[in-house]
Design an enzyme around this catalytic site. Structure first.
Site, PDB file in Angstrom:
ATOM      1  N   GLY A 226       6.292  48.900  56.981  1.00  0.00           N
ATOM      2  CA  GLY A 226       6.690  50.511  57.925  1.00  0.00           C
ATOM      3  C   GLY A 226       7.352  51.539  57.485  1.00  0.00           C
ATOM      4  N   SER A 227       8.239  52.607  58.851  1.00  0.00           N
ATOM      5  CA  SER A 227       8.186  53.566  58.213  1.00  0.00           C
ATOM      6  C   SER A 227       9.769  53.595  58.185  1.00  0.00           C
ATOM      7  CB  SER A 227       8.300  54.667  59.376  1.00  0.00           C
ATOM      8  OG  SER A 227       9.684  54.180  60.124  1.00  0.00           O
ATOM      9  N   ALA A 229      12.557  55.746  58.936  1.00  0.00           N
ATOM     10  CA  ALA A 229      13.508  55.270  59.780  1.00  0.00           C
ATOM     11  C   ALA A 229      13.649  54.243  60.295  1.00  0.00           C
ATOM     12  CB  ALA A 229      12.517  56.405  60.697  1.00  0.00           C
ATOM     13  N   THR A 230      12.424  53.603  60.472  1.00  0.00           N
ATOM     14  CA  THR A 230      12.223  52.082  61.345  1.00  0.00           C
ATOM     15  C   THR A 230      12.979  51.497  60.257  1.00  0.00           C
ATOM     16  OG1 THR A 230      10.666  52.071  62.561  1.00  0.00           O
ATOM     17  CG2 THR A 230      10.926  50.162  62.457  1.00  0.00           C
ATOM     18  N   GLU A 248       9.816  47.457  53.025  1.00  0.00           N
ATOM     19  CA  GLU A 248       8.453  47.836  52.164  1.00  0.00           C
ATOM     20  C   GLU A 248       8.336  49.713  52.833  1.00  0.00           C
ATOM     21  OE1 GLU A 248       5.322  49.144  51.453  1.00  0.00           O
ATOM     22  OE2 GLU A 248       4.324  47.957  51.485  1.00  0.00           O
ATOM     23  N   CYS A 282       0.681  53.409  52.600  1.00  0.00           N
ATOM     24  CA  CYS A 282       2.023  53.514  51.688  1.00  0.00           C
ATOM     25  C   CYS A 282       1.887  54.010  49.916  1.00  0.00           C
ATOM     26  CB  CYS A 282       2.310  52.319  52.219  1.00  0.00           C
ATOM     27  SG  CYS A 282       2.383  51.524  50.988  1.00  0.00           S
TER      28      CYS A 282
END
Length: 488
Positions: A226-227, A229-230, A248, A282
């Site tokens: 995911g992102s 930030a997360t 990742e 991504c």
């Protein structure tokens, strides 16, 4: 013939049982903005029960022979194969992909299950073996794995985690994105009876579910895609119990096009690498660097290719190449990239910032002609159908510009001079490079981000080690039996 399965009802799977919940949510079909089916939202008690079930069955599952675990994974592959058409329909509706690319995601998911079910057992390595010492290194499963999955490829990215976790002897609890819960909920329903209860479970949740899994003391590893930030929040949360983490995260991949290429062919390939899944990949090429000698001709060829595609909501008979952005949140983020390019006077070689809201989240693709290196569209990842094309002159210059980012997930190099292509590829600070191909991640190909694109890596034989703890056995060949003391 496969038995009947209802593809309009969905449940969490906990300890081998389908579970409903007092609270439900719905995904939104991005092709028409209409809510899809109800899905249960897992409670804290559901999380605790799922973790307890996984912890209970883990000792027996971890001792199950590798070959038997592979056989069961192969049966899971067969169960998915029998429902591939229905699963493609789910992915089209929850993710917005054109139906042919939803079907392709199912094929890739089958490929991951095939890879892991047939992978040879990880062998114990002998480091040293002489008259004094036999030093060996073995790999053992970690325990309970939480696989937290994204919305852009909901099924295939889950399969990469599930397959690796199960073949190495771990138990896995999958948490899909609340935007795209359907395909992985249905897959787990299809296969849960193949495995002992608690070995494979799935929890659709809300914004509390991920933190509950990350902080649970009996979850031993988090695998997250995911992102950035997360990912940082997950790493901080996992540090409380020193969980193993594999992250990742985002990428802002550069694609380097050298002046010696077949312009029309490479432009058609770069177009796919940049805009596939409406840019929601991504490892997509998000910054295209074209040598100044062919810049204008290449830009025109690229524009012509993308202009020829049908871009529309996805239905069975749409015949579209690109579908909608998957959700309203991302739709609004992507619109800001268009608006910023317009407000700063950047040239649109294709498209415009005039995005009219409609009954879908479709955004017509855009190509930005040579914006500044520090512009938003170059420096940040849009994760949508807008791509900058930039001109370069020298190899040192373009490498410095490609590497001038906090991310390092992937990249591509295009050249008929293979030595040059490898020379450039080896200087890109990223985890996966493709030469003379757009980005094609493979189950057997290790994927790991550099810099803020991730921690650790997955996929391939090397990726299996991320689901294992290493154990060194130091066997000293001294005789320590009765009556042997003092003879050494």
């Amino acid at each position: 013939m496969a038995s009947a399965v209802d593809f309009s009802t969905f449940s969490n799977i906990i300890n081998g049982e389908a579970r409903s919940s007092a609270k439900v949510s719905q995904g939104i079909n991005p092709s028409n903005k209409q809510p899809l089916w109800d899905v249960p939202v897992a409670s804290e008690d559901d999380v605790n029960e799922a973790v307890a079930a996984a912890k209970k069955v883990f000792p027996a599952w971890s001792r199950t022979p590798w070959s038997e675990r592979g056989r069961l994974l192969s049966k899971a592959r067969e169960a998915l194969l029998a429902r591939k058409d229905e699963m493609a329909q789910l992915i089209m509706q929850e993710g917005g992909k054109p139906i042919q690319f939803a079907a392709l995601e199912v094929e890739h998911a089958l490929g991951f299950l095939d890879f892991h079910s047939n992978h040879p057992e990880l062998e114990t390595k002998i480091i040293q073996d002489n008259d004094e010492l036999r030093l060996s290194l073995r790999y053992m499963p970690i325990g309970v794995v939480a696989a937290i999955c994204p919305w852009n490829y909901p099924l295939v990215l889950a399969m990469g985690k599930i397959g690796a976790a199960l073949i190495t002897g771990n138990c896995v609890i999958t948490k899909p994105s609340p935007f795209t819960p359907y395909s992985i909920l249905k897959f787990t329903e299809l296969v849960q009876s193949i495995f002992p209860p608690g070995v494979i479970q799935v929890l659709n949740g809300d914004d509390k579910t991920g933190p509950l899994l990350c902080e649970h003391p009996d979850v031993h590893k988090i695998s997250f895609t995911g992102s950035i930030a997360t990912g940082k929040r997950i790493m901080a949360s996992a540090s409380k119990t020193l969980k193993r983490v594999t992250l990742e995260l985002g990428g802002n991949n550069g694609s380097i096009v050298c002046p010696d290429v077949d312009i029309k062919f490479v432009a058609s390939q770069v177009a796919v690498g940049s805009f596939f899944n409406s840019g929601q990949l991504c490892v997509a090429s998000k910054r295209i660097y074209v040598h100044e000698d062919i810049y204008q001709e290449f830009l025109q060829a690229l524009t012509d290719v993308v202009k020829s595609w049908k871009v529309s909501p996805s239905t069975n008979d749409a015949g579209n190449m690109l579908g909608p952005v998957q959700n309203e949140m991302q739709y609004n983020i992507v619109k800001q990239f268009f608006l910023d390019a317009h407000n700063n006077g950047y040239k649109f070689a294709l498209g415009s910032a005039d995005i009219k809201d409609s009954d879908s989240f479709v955004i017509q693709p855009a190509i930005i002609d040579n914006p500044p290196d520090k512009s938003k569209i170059v420096a940040e990842e849009p994760f949508g159908p807008i791509v900058p094309v930039l001109s370069w002159r020298t190899e040192d210059e373009v490498i410095a510009r490609v590497n001038d980012t906090n991310t390092g997930l992937g990249g591509t190099v295009w050249s008929s001079d293979i030595d040059r292509a490898h020379r450039l590829a080896e200087q890109i600070d990223a985890g996966a490079i493709w030469i003379n191909s757009f980005e094609k991640p493979l189950p057997q190909g290790y994927l790991a981000g550099h810099k803020e694109s991730g921690v650790g890596g997955e996929w391939g034989s090397a990726g299996l080690l991320a689901y294992c703890n290493a154990q060194g056995i130091h066997y000293y060949k001294n005789k320590v039996g009765p009556g042997e003391a003092g003879k050494q």
